[in-house]
Design a protein around this motif. Structure first.
Motif, PDB file in Angstrom:
ATOM      1  N   ASP A  89       0.816  -1.213   0.000  1.00  0.00           N
ATOM      2  CA  ASP A  89       0.000   0.000   0.000  1.00  0.00           C
ATOM      3  C   ASP A  89       0.852   1.266   0.000  1.00  0.00           C
ATOM      4  OD1 ASP A  89      -2.580   1.320   0.120  1.00  0.00           O
ATOM      5  OD2 ASP A  89      -2.079   1.861   2.182  1.00  0.00           O
ATOM      6  N   MET A  90       2.135   1.120   0.339  1.00  0.00           N
ATOM      7  CA  MET A  90       2.985   2.299   0.511  1.00  0.00           C
ATOM      8  C   MET A  90       3.452   2.910  -0.789  1.00  0.00           C
ATOM      9  SD  MET A  90       5.448   1.386   3.728  1.00  0.00           S
ATOM     10  CE  MET A  90       6.428   2.877   3.565  1.00  0.00           C
ATOM     11  N   LEU A  91       3.777   2.068  -1.758  1.00  0.00           N
ATOM     12  CA  LEU A  91       4.438   2.565  -2.950  1.00  0.00           C
ATOM     13  C   LEU A  91       3.771   2.041  -4.205  1.00  0.00           C
ATOM     14  CD1 LEU A  91       8.158   2.143  -1.867  1.00  0.00           C
ATOM     15  CD2 LEU A  91       6.863   4.255  -1.958  1.00  0.00           C
ATOM     16  N   ASN A  92       3.469   2.951  -5.122  1.00  0.00           N
ATOM     17  CA  ASN A  92       2.916   2.587  -6.416  1.00  0.00           C
ATOM     18  C   ASN A  92       4.040   2.077  -7.305  1.00  0.00           C
ATOM     19  OD1 ASN A  92       2.410   3.921  -9.387  1.00  0.00           O
ATOM     20  ND2 ASN A  92       0.566   3.013  -8.552  1.00  0.00           N
ATOM     21  N   PRO A  93       3.785   1.040  -8.129  1.00  0.00           N
ATOM     22  CA  PRO A  93       4.869   0.448  -8.910  1.00  0.00           C
ATOM     23  C   PRO A  93       5.381   1.261 -10.079  1.00  0.00           C
ATOM     24  CG  PRO A  93       2.797  -0.607  -9.447  1.00  0.00           C
ATOM     25  CD  PRO A  93       2.540   0.301  -8.262  1.00  0.00           C
ATOM     26  N   SER A 111      -0.971   7.021 -12.714  1.00  0.00           N
ATOM     27  CA  SER A 111       0.117   6.496 -11.898  1.00  0.00           C
ATOM     28  C   SER A 111       0.471   7.467 -10.784  1.00  0.00           C
ATOM     29  CB  SER A 111       1.341   6.233 -12.785  1.00  0.00           C
ATOM     30  OG  SER A 111       2.434   5.762 -12.014  1.00  0.00           O
ATOM     31  N   ASN A 112       0.546   8.760 -11.132  1.00  0.00           N
ATOM     32  CA  ASN A 112       0.835   9.771 -10.121  1.00  0.00           C
ATOM     33  C   ASN A 112      -0.276   9.841  -9.078  1.00  0.00           C
ATOM     34  OD1 ASN A 112       3.310  10.581 -11.187  1.00  0.00           O
ATOM     35  ND2 ASN A 112       2.389  12.142 -12.494  1.00  0.00           N
ATOM     36  N   GLN A 113      -1.524   9.746  -9.526  1.00  0.00           N
ATOM     37  CA  GLN A 113      -2.659   9.765  -8.601  1.00  0.00           C
ATOM     38  C   GLN A 113      -2.551   8.630  -7.594  1.00  0.00           C
ATOM     39  OE1 GLN A 113      -5.483  11.950  -8.945  1.00  0.00           O
ATOM     40  NE2 GLN A 113      -6.454  11.120  -7.114  1.00  0.00           N
ATOM     41  N   ALA A 114      -2.275   7.425  -8.093  1.00  0.00           N
ATOM     42  CA  ALA A 114      -2.154   6.267  -7.205  1.00  0.00           C
ATOM     43  C   ALA A 114      -1.006   6.452  -6.218  1.00  0.00           C
ATOM     44  CB  ALA A 114      -1.953   5.000  -8.032  1.00  0.00           C
ATOM     45  N   TYR A 115       0.112   7.003  -6.716  1.00  0.00           N
ATOM     46  CA  TYR A 115       1.272   7.200  -5.841  1.00  0.00           C
ATOM     47  C   TYR A 115       0.959   8.178  -4.716  1.00  0.00           C
ATOM     48  CZ  TYR A 115       5.930   8.407  -4.199  1.00  0.00           C
ATOM     49  OH  TYR A 115       7.008   8.621  -3.392  1.00  0.00           O
ATOM     50  N   PHE A 116       0.377   9.325  -5.058  1.00  0.00           N
ATOM     51  CA  PHE A 116       0.111  10.352  -4.040  1.00  0.00           C
ATOM     52  C   PHE A 116      -0.951   9.897  -3.043  1.00  0.00           C
ATOM     53  CE2 PHE A 116       2.102  13.278  -7.153  1.00  0.00           C
ATOM     54  CZ  PHE A 116       3.052  13.824  -6.312  1.00  0.00           C
ATOM     55  N   GLU A 117      -1.942   9.168  -3.499  1.00  0.00           N
ATOM     56  CA  GLU A 117      -2.958   8.662  -2.576  1.00  0.00           C
ATOM     57  C   GLU A 117      -2.352   7.653  -1.606  1.00  0.00           C
ATOM     58  OE1 GLU A 117      -6.050   7.194  -5.086  1.00  0.00           O
ATOM     59  OE2 GLU A 117      -6.964   9.172  -5.386  1.00  0.00           O
ATOM     60  N   ALA A 118      -1.484   6.772  -2.128  1.00  0.00           N
ATOM     61  CA  ALA A 118      -0.816   5.799  -1.261  1.00  0.00           C
ATOM     62  C   ALA A 118       0.122   6.495  -0.279  1.00  0.00           C
ATOM     63  CB  ALA A 118      -0.042   4.784  -2.109  1.00  0.00           C
ATOM     64  N   TYR A 119       0.831   7.513  -0.759  1.00  0.00           N
ATOM     65  CA  TYR A 119       1.753   8.238   0.118  1.00  0.00           C
ATOM     66  C   TYR A 119       0.986   8.947   1.225  1.00  0.00           C
ATOM     67  CZ  TYR A 119       6.231  10.364   1.310  1.00  0.00           C
ATOM     68  OH  TYR A 119       7.386  10.703   1.958  1.00  0.00           O
ATOM     69  N   ALA A 120      -0.153   9.529   0.877  1.00  0.00           N
ATOM     70  CA  ALA A 120      -0.948  10.231   1.876  1.00  0.00           C
ATOM     71  C   ALA A 120      -1.418   9.277   2.973  1.00  0.00           C
ATOM     72  CB  ALA A 120      -2.144  10.909   1.211  1.00  0.00           C
ATOM     73  N   ARG A 121      -1.795   8.063   2.578  1.00  0.00           N
ATOM     74  CA  ARG A 121      -2.247   7.085   3.577  1.00  0.00           C
ATOM     75  C   ARG A 121      -1.114   6.637   4.487  1.00  0.00           C
ATOM     76  NH1 ARG A 121      -4.857   5.000  -1.036  1.00  0.00           N
ATOM     77  NH2 ARG A 121      -3.268   3.361  -1.257  1.00  0.00           N
ATOM     78  N   ASN A 122       0.103   6.728   4.003  1.00  0.00           N
ATOM     79  CA  ASN A 122       1.245   6.192   4.741  1.00  0.00           C
ATOM     80  C   ASN A 122       2.357   7.223   4.921  1.00  0.00           C
ATOM     81  OD1 ASN A 122       0.605   3.073   4.766  1.00  0.00           O
ATOM     82  ND2 ASN A 122       0.172   3.765   2.682  1.00  0.00           N
ATOM     83  N   ALA A 123       1.987   8.499   5.008  1.00  0.00           N
ATOM     84  CA  ALA A 123       2.992   9.563   5.047  1.00  0.00           C
ATOM     85  C   ALA A 123       3.951   9.413   6.227  1.00  0.00           C
ATOM     86  CB  ALA A 123       2.311  10.925   5.091  1.00  0.00           C
ATOM     87  N   ARG A 124       3.408   9.138   7.406  1.00  0.00           N
ATOM     88  CA  ARG A 124       4.286   9.012   8.581  1.00  0.00           C
ATOM     89  C   ARG A 124       5.229   7.827   8.454  1.00  0.00           C
ATOM     90  NH1 ARG A 124       0.149  10.214  13.679  1.00  0.00           N
ATOM     91  NH2 ARG A 124      -0.336  12.366  13.109  1.00  0.00           N
TER      92      ARG A 124
END
Length: 220
Positions: A89-93, A111-124
């Motif tokens: 869930d942390m990193l988009n491929p 791809s960018n959308q998926a990456y930023f959404e995943a990063y937001a969920r796991n920012a910390r």
């Protein structure tokens, strides 16, 4: 990761599976271990890696410190287990093969959308990984290996776009992939880890525009 998965170009694991402690053999053991991993993530994200203590993780999990040692040798192993559980869930491929009938700009934006959404969920947790990689060469090497897998995948996509006459042929694909991927990850760190108030849609739109402009990308 299996040899078959690697052959398909799947990115390597974020952590070495040998670092994540003992695997349970019973359903009860699995529940206990899962509870410890969940508690550890809460404590790591709340207190930071360096200031987190096993006693705090045990208290969060409602168990004894001895229970932690049933499954993990120390704090590094339980942190590795936290990353292992969250890695999908942390990193988009990254950007994969873009078919001839696809709109490359739309694929990059998705791809960018998926990456930023995943990063937001796991920012910390992403921020913690960066910190731990600075002090532990094992985590640094694994993080680097995963990043390089994404660089290579994105570079293949850029090369394919150049062959089709859709991207600037003078751009070095590997260097461009490294630069653009680095831009995306740095923007994510600033936008989410530093709590800047940017809507994801705005971030994705801006980063995608910079990405496509840098490649001189045109629609087919």
């Amino acid at each position: 990761m299996s040899t078959q998965e690697q052959a398909k170009g799947a990115p390597p694991d974020l952590v070495d599976p040998t670092m994540i402690g003992v695997q349970p053999r019973t359903t009860r053991g699995q529940r206990t271990r899962d509870n410890l991993i969940h508690a550890a993530r809460t404590v790591f994200e709340r207190d930071g890696y360096l200031d987190s203590r096993l006693v705090d993780i045990a208290a969060e999990a409602g168990c004894s410190v001895g229970s932690i040692y049933t499954w993990f040798e120390g704090k590094d192993e339980i942190f590795a287990a936290v990353l292992h559980e969250a890695q999908n869930d942390m990193l988009n491929p990254g950007t994969g093969r873009i078919a001839a009938q696809d709109d490359p700009v739309a694929i990059i934006a998705a791809s960018n959308q998926a990456y930023f959404e995943a990063y937001a969920r796991n920012a910390r947790l992403n921020r913690l990984l960066i910190q731990v990689a600075e002090i532990d060469p094992r985590f640094r090497a694994m993080r680097r290996a995963r990043a390089e897998a994404f660089f290579t995948r994105n570079a293949r996509a850029i090369t394919d776009l150049q062959r089709r006459g859709l991207a600037d042929p003078e751009v070095d694909p590997q260097l461009a992939s490294m630069a653009l991927s680095g831009m995306v990850s740095n923007v994510a760190a600033d936008a989410y880890s530093l709590a800047e108030d940017y809507p994801t849609e705005q971030v994705v739109r801006t980063v995608t525009r910079l990405w496509t402009n840098a490649l001189g990308l045109t629609a087919p």
